[in-house]
Design a protein around this motif. Structure first.
Motif, PDB file in Angstrom:
ATOM      1  N   ASN A  13       0.848  -1.193   0.000  1.00 36.65           N
ATOM      2  CA  ASN A  13       0.000   0.000   0.000  1.00 36.65           C
ATOM      3  C   ASN A  13       0.885   1.246   0.000  1.00 36.65           C
ATOM      4  OD1 ASN A  13      -1.991   1.906   0.332  1.00 36.65           O
ATOM      5  ND2 ASN A  13      -2.536   1.280   2.416  1.00 36.65           N
ATOM      6  N   ARG A  14       0.651   2.161  -0.914  1.00 37.85           N
ATOM      7  CA  ARG A  14       1.536   3.314  -1.074  1.00 37.85           C
ATOM      8  C   ARG A  14       1.311   4.405  -0.033  1.00 37.85           C
ATOM      9  NH1 ARG A  14       4.053  -0.086  -4.005  1.00 37.85           N
ATOM     10  NH2 ARG A  14       5.052   0.645  -5.907  1.00 37.85           N
ATOM     11  N   LEU A  15       0.258   4.295   0.756  1.00 35.05           N
ATOM     12  CA  LEU A  15      -0.034   5.302   1.784  1.00 35.05           C
ATOM     13  C   LEU A  15      -0.198   4.615   3.141  1.00 35.05           C
ATOM     14  CD1 LEU A  15      -2.441   7.397  -0.401  1.00 35.05           C
ATOM     15  CD2 LEU A  15      -0.454   8.357   0.752  1.00 35.05           C
ATOM     16  N   PRO A  16      -0.028   5.364   4.228  1.00 33.92           N
ATOM     17  CA  PRO A  16      -0.138   4.724   5.560  1.00 33.92           C
ATOM     18  C   PRO A  16      -1.563   4.318   5.919  1.00 33.92           C
ATOM     19  CG  PRO A  16       1.049   6.818   5.681  1.00 33.92           C
ATOM     20  CD  PRO A  16       0.421   6.757   4.330  1.00 33.92           C
ATOM     21  N   THR A  17      -2.547   4.793   5.186  1.00 32.96           N
ATOM     22  CA  THR A  17      -3.944   4.493   5.503  1.00 32.96           C
ATOM     23  C   THR A  17      -4.596   3.755   4.339  1.00 32.96           C
ATOM     24  OG1 THR A  17      -4.638   6.611   4.589  1.00 32.96           O
ATOM     25  CG2 THR A  17      -4.167   6.550   6.956  1.00 32.96           C
ATOM     26  N   VAL A  18      -5.796   3.251   4.580  1.00 31.23           N
ATOM     27  CA  VAL A  18      -6.541   2.578   3.512  1.00 31.23           C
ATOM     28  C   VAL A  18      -7.644   3.521   3.028  1.00 31.23           C
ATOM     29  CG1 VAL A  18      -6.069   0.299   4.466  1.00 31.23           C
ATOM     30  CG2 VAL A  18      -8.163   1.471   5.124  1.00 31.23           C
ATOM     31  N   PRO A  19      -8.136   3.320   1.804  1.00 31.37           N
ATOM     32  CA  PRO A  19      -9.205   4.190   1.317  1.00 31.37           C
ATOM     33  C   PRO A  19     -10.485   4.040   2.139  1.00 31.37           C
ATOM     34  CG  PRO A  19      -8.221   2.919  -0.479  1.00 31.37           C
ATOM     35  CD  PRO A  19      -7.697   2.343   0.789  1.00 31.37           C
ATOM     36  N   ARG A  27      -4.112  10.189  -3.391  1.00 31.02           N
ATOM     37  CA  ARG A  27      -5.296   9.311  -3.441  1.00 31.02           C
ATOM     38  C   ARG A  27      -6.529  10.103  -3.023  1.00 31.02           C
ATOM     39  NH1 ARG A  27      -4.911   4.941   0.731  1.00 31.02           N
ATOM     40  NH2 ARG A  27      -5.963   6.481   2.030  1.00 31.02           N
ATOM     41  N   TYR A  28      -7.561   9.999  -3.830  1.00 30.71           N
ATOM     42  CA  TYR A  28      -8.840  10.623  -3.502  1.00 30.71           C
ATOM     43  C   TYR A  28      -9.858   9.516  -3.291  1.00 30.71           C
ATOM     44  CZ  TYR A  28     -13.046  13.455  -3.836  1.00 30.71           C
ATOM     45  OH  TYR A  28     -14.255  14.054  -3.567  1.00 30.71           O
ATOM     46  N   SER A  29     -10.615   9.631  -2.215  1.00 32.03           N
ATOM     47  CA  SER A  29     -11.512   8.543  -1.851  1.00 32.03           C
ATOM     48  C   SER A  29     -12.840   9.112  -1.362  1.00 32.03           C
ATOM     49  CB  SER A  29     -10.833   7.727  -0.740  1.00 32.03           C
ATOM     50  OG  SER A  29     -11.636   6.681  -0.318  1.00 32.03           O
ATOM     51  N   THR A  30     -13.932   8.411  -1.645  1.00 34.91           N
ATOM     52  CA  THR A  30     -15.254   8.864  -1.191  1.00 34.91           C
ATOM     53  C   THR A  30     -16.024   7.697  -0.577  1.00 34.91           C
ATOM     54  OG1 THR A  30     -16.425   8.360  -3.256  1.00 34.91           O
ATOM     55  CG2 THR A  30     -15.379  10.534  -3.089  1.00 34.91           C
ATOM     56  N   TYR A  44       0.864  11.838   8.890  1.00 32.70           N
ATOM     57  CA  TYR A  44       1.312  10.478   9.225  1.00 32.70           C
ATOM     58  C   TYR A  44       2.778  10.287   8.850  1.00 32.70           C
ATOM     59  CZ  TYR A  44      -3.620   8.992   9.415  1.00 32.70           C
ATOM     60  OH  TYR A  44      -4.954   8.852   9.721  1.00 32.70           O
ATOM     61  N   ILE A  45       3.459   9.502   9.661  1.00 35.14           N
ATOM     62  CA  ILE A  45       4.749   8.929   9.261  1.00 35.14           C
ATOM     63  C   ILE A  45       4.645   7.434   9.532  1.00 35.14           C
ATOM     64  CG2 ILE A  45       7.252   8.880   9.563  1.00 35.14           C
ATOM     65  CD1 ILE A  45       7.086  11.634  10.833  1.00 35.14           C
ATOM     66  N   GLN A  46       4.957   6.666   8.526  1.00 33.65           N
ATOM     67  CA  GLN A  46       4.899   5.208   8.716  1.00 33.65           C
ATOM     68  C   GLN A  46       6.189   4.575   8.205  1.00 33.65           C
ATOM     69  OE1 GLN A  46       2.450   2.492   6.191  1.00 33.65           O
ATOM     70  NE2 GLN A  46       1.416   1.988   8.110  1.00 33.65           N
ATOM     71  N   TRP A  47       6.730   3.709   9.033  1.00 35.92           N
ATOM     72  CA  TRP A  47       7.864   2.896   8.600  1.00 35.92           C
ATOM     73  C   TRP A  47       7.324   1.499   8.351  1.00 35.92           C
ATOM     74  CZ3 TRP A  47       9.447  -1.382  11.524  1.00 35.92           C
ATOM     75  CH2 TRP A  47      10.582  -2.030  11.045  1.00 35.92           C
ATOM     76  N   THR A  48       7.684   0.932   7.233  1.00 38.40           N
ATOM     77  CA  THR A  48       7.193  -0.412   6.933  1.00 38.40           C
ATOM     78  C   THR A  48       8.305  -1.248   6.326  1.00 38.40           C
ATOM     79  OG1 THR A  48       5.553  -1.690   5.700  1.00 38.40           O
ATOM     80  CG2 THR A  48       6.328   0.321   4.665  1.00 38.40           C
ATOM     81  N   ILE A  49       8.264  -2.514   6.655  1.00 37.28           N
ATOM     82  CA  ILE A  49       9.246  -3.442   6.071  1.00 37.28           C
ATOM     83  C   ILE A  49       8.538  -4.740   5.711  1.00 37.28           C
ATOM     84  CG2 ILE A  49       9.948  -4.265   8.391  1.00 37.28           C
ATOM     85  CD1 ILE A  49      12.752  -4.761   7.203  1.00 37.28           C
ATOM     86  N   GLY A  50       8.792  -5.214   4.509  1.00 36.01           N
ATOM     87  CA  GLY A  50       8.323  -6.540   4.111  1.00 36.01           C
ATOM     88  C   GLY A  50       9.481  -7.503   4.272  1.00 36.01           C
ATOM     89  N   THR A  65      11.040  -1.977   1.745  1.00 35.05           N
ATOM     90  CA  THR A  65      11.189  -1.215   2.989  1.00 35.05           C
ATOM     91  C   THR A  65      11.058   0.267   2.667  1.00 35.05           C
ATOM     92  OG1 THR A  65      12.754  -2.875   3.760  1.00 35.05           O
ATOM     93  CG2 THR A  65      12.672  -0.808   4.986  1.00 35.05           C
ATOM     94  N   ALA A  66      10.169   0.939   3.377  1.00 39.07           N
ATOM     95  CA  ALA A  66       9.938   2.351   3.055  1.00 39.07           C
ATOM     96  C   ALA A  66       9.610   3.159   4.299  1.00 39.07           C
ATOM     97  CB  ALA A  66       8.787   2.483   2.055  1.00 39.07           C
ATOM     98  N   VAL A  67       9.906   4.442   4.201  1.00 39.12           N
ATOM     99  CA  VAL A  67       9.397   5.410   5.175  1.00 39.12           C
ATOM    100  C   VAL A  67       8.409   6.287   4.404  1.00 39.12           C
ATOM    101  CG1 VAL A  67       9.928   7.258   6.775  1.00 39.12           C
ATOM    102  CG2 VAL A  67      11.564   5.414   6.423  1.00 39.12           C
ATOM    103  N   LYS A  68       7.185   6.343   4.908  1.00 36.58           N
ATOM    104  CA  LYS A  68       6.120   7.082   4.203  1.00 36.58           C
ATOM    105  C   LYS A  68       5.715   8.308   5.023  1.00 36.58           C
ATOM    106  CE  LYS A  68       3.911   2.664   3.240  1.00 36.58           C
ATOM    107  NZ  LYS A  68       2.619   1.969   3.354  1.00 36.58           N
ATOM    108  N   PHE A  69       5.624   9.424   4.347  1.00 35.29           N
ATOM    109  CA  PHE A  69       5.103  10.647   4.949  1.00 35.29           C
ATOM    110  C   PHE A  69       3.804  10.977   4.209  1.00 35.29           C
ATOM    111  CE2 PHE A  69       9.681  10.656   5.164  1.00 35.29           C
ATOM    112  CZ  PHE A  69       9.955  11.034   6.469  1.00 35.29           C
ATOM    113  N   ALA A  70       2.764  11.298   4.940  1.00 34.31           N
ATOM    114  CA  ALA A  70       1.493  11.591   4.265  1.00 34.31           C
ATOM    115  C   ALA A  70       0.697  12.640   5.028  1.00 34.31           C
ATOM    116  CB  ALA A  70       0.668  10.311   4.129  1.00 34.31           C
TER     117      ALA A  70
END
Lengths: 389, 103
Positions: free
Chosen positions: A129-135, A320-323, A382-388, A351-356
């Motif tokens: 997922n490219r963002l720390p949250t889901v639509p 991302r735009y979501s409704t 948001y700041i999210q660190w993620t690792i697969g 592995t990424a650090v995401k800012f949103a």
């Protein structure tokens, strides 16, 4: 009862066809040493800040167990350990056995991620997922299917030179909130239940086609039909028809100097008309509303790949735009929009650090006659660190 | 209208299931090598494993380096992707061959 005959017939046919094939080729062949086990999964930690709170919101550890017993038999199972609000929650996200009946035809049974569109089936892990949250509409409390117990056939093939993939499934299916426990949610579809509430089963599937030979474009259609009410209740015959359109377009574009990643999904949830009677503050209230909901998301990502700087190449821009729109006159009536803008730094491919920065606007609540529905605007960083792994 | 929707959905499901089973049953009767390539368009057969690897992975996530896993681990990971990401058998075999050769 009809499902019992349908499933029994299908299984008998499969067993006969398969046993015949095995007699001819000995194809199952589970020789000692041929089985393979692989531990994968992902982990993430999220920081969030808005007007209400600033907190290291949650952290997750999500191990994925993969076991290939033979070319025919495969198991996948994913657990989720999540720290949220000071408590550790454990969930079985999915666990199923796959049997490859033939090239391009797989049979799965167990707890399965429902292939209703693309997001939950393919994109929900935080390292994907490219963002720390889901639509809007997704997640464990969303109005869209996530995972369920049942059987599925899935695979991919070619038709007149065009690639396609398919899924067909029979699951326990969703239920409907009858208002006994949550009066303000009466009539809402609930996809995650601890037990099957009726003998009806959800039938659904997804078909995806690839019009371009380089597989850069995929267009999908999903549908699911189920009855929702508890057995022997007055809501037992209330049915739901869900359908969705999705698309994916990922391609290196020379003149933009990078990869663009365009994804989206449009979902419709139509539930049969019904009058709901619930007790609120010792008073019986009746609700009749057109029980139709919809949600969408449109996502665009861009990652420069042709520059000379490795730092620049590791960056990714995402929007991302979501409704989400729930039924008018329902106690849970709402209109929500969400715009999320993100900048990711990829340390390696998983592995990424995401800012949103996410802007949510919600208008909702069942207003009395003459009253305006409540509105709420929330902007969150948001700041999210993620690792697969 | 609701019944019509459900009937149309049921007809679509039955027709699609019948088509898939018919096609796969004919594949199962062929030999293993024939079965994997039967009905696969020429343009797919001409693609290299590296090309299919680049085209397939990126649809959902960043592309993994072949050095990420050992040959044995790739056996499991690619089989998993054949199921989850709905790769065709030909695509999965070509991608696996490429990953092992580049590992």
């Amino acid at each position: 009862m009809k499902y019992k005959y349908l499933l029994s017939s299908l299984l008998i046919i499969l067993v006969l066809v398969e046993s015949n094939a095995q007699n001819q080729s000995g194809i199952l062949d589970p020789k000692p040493g041929n089985s393979r086990f692989l531990l994968r999964g992902y982990s993430d930690a999220t920081f969030m800040s808005n007007d209400e709170e600033t907190t290291f919101g949650n952290a997750r550890f999500v191990p994925l167990f993969l076991y290939k017993q033979s070319d025919k038999l495969f198991f996948e199972g994913e657990l989720e350990f999540e720290v949220e609000d000071g408590e550790v929650e454990v969930a079985l996200e999915y666990a199923n056995v796959n049997y490859s009946i033939a090239p391009n035809l797989n049979l799965r049974a167990g707890k399965i991620l429902i292939p209703f569109g693309i997001f939950f089936d393919r994109l929900h892990p935080s390292w994907i997922n490219r963002l720390p949250t889901v639509p809007l509409g997704y997640g464990h409390d969303g109005i869209l299917p996530t995972s369920d117990l049942g059987v599925e056939i899935r695979g991919a093939s070619y038709l007149r030179g065009m690639r396609f993939n398919y899924s067909l499934y029979v699951m326990n299916g969703p239920r409907i909130e009858d208002g006994e426990d949550e009066a303000e949610e009466v009539g809402m579809i609930v996809h995650e239940g601890n037990e099957d509430n009726n003998n009806n089963k959800a039938i659904g599937g997804r078909l995806g086609v690839f019009p371009l030979r380089d597989q850069s474009l995929e267009i999908g259609f999903s549908a699911q039909s189920a009855k929702l009410g508890n057995r022997d209740s007055e809501l037992e015959e209330v049915g739901a028809l869900l359908y969705a359109f999705d698309w994916t377009y990922v391609r290196k574009v020379s003149f933009l100097g990078g990869v663009i990643d365009l994804k989206g999904q449009v979902n419709f949830i139509n539930i049969d008309d019904q009058t709901y009677t619930v007790e609120e503050d010792s008073v019986m209230e009746s609700y009749t509303f057109d029980n139709k909901s919809n949600s969408t998301f449109f996502q665009l990502g861009y990652r420069p790949t042709f520059g000379s700087s490795q730092f620049i190449k590791n960056l990714e821009l995402v929007g991302r735009y979501s409704t989400l729109n729930t039924p008018e006159e329902a106690p849970w009536e709402s209109e929500s929009t969400q715009l999320a803008l993100g900048l990711n730094y990829w340390i390696d491919w998983r592995t990424a650090v995401k800012f949103a920065y996410q802007m949510d606007s919600i208008t909702g609540g069942h207003a009395e006659d003459g009253e305006e529905p409540e509105s709420l605007d929330v902007n969150t960083f948001y700041i999210q660190w993620t690792i697969g792994f | 209208m609701k019944d019509i929707n459900k009937i149309l959905l049921l007809i679509s499901v039955v027709a699609f299931t019948a088509t898939v089973f018919t096609q796969c049953a004919s594949q199962q009767n062929a030999t293993s090598a024939e079965s994997a390539t039967k009905g696969v368009p020429e343009y797919v057969l001409q693609k290299s494993g590296a090309q299919l690897w680049a085209e397939s992975c990126i649809r959902c996530h960043n592309t993994a380096s072949p050095a990420t896993f050992s040959d044995v681990q790739w056996d499991v990971a690619v089989k998993h992707m054949e199921i989850r990401a709905q790769l065709t058998r030909v695509e999965a075999e070509k991608v696996l061959e490429f990953l092992k050769s580049a590992n």
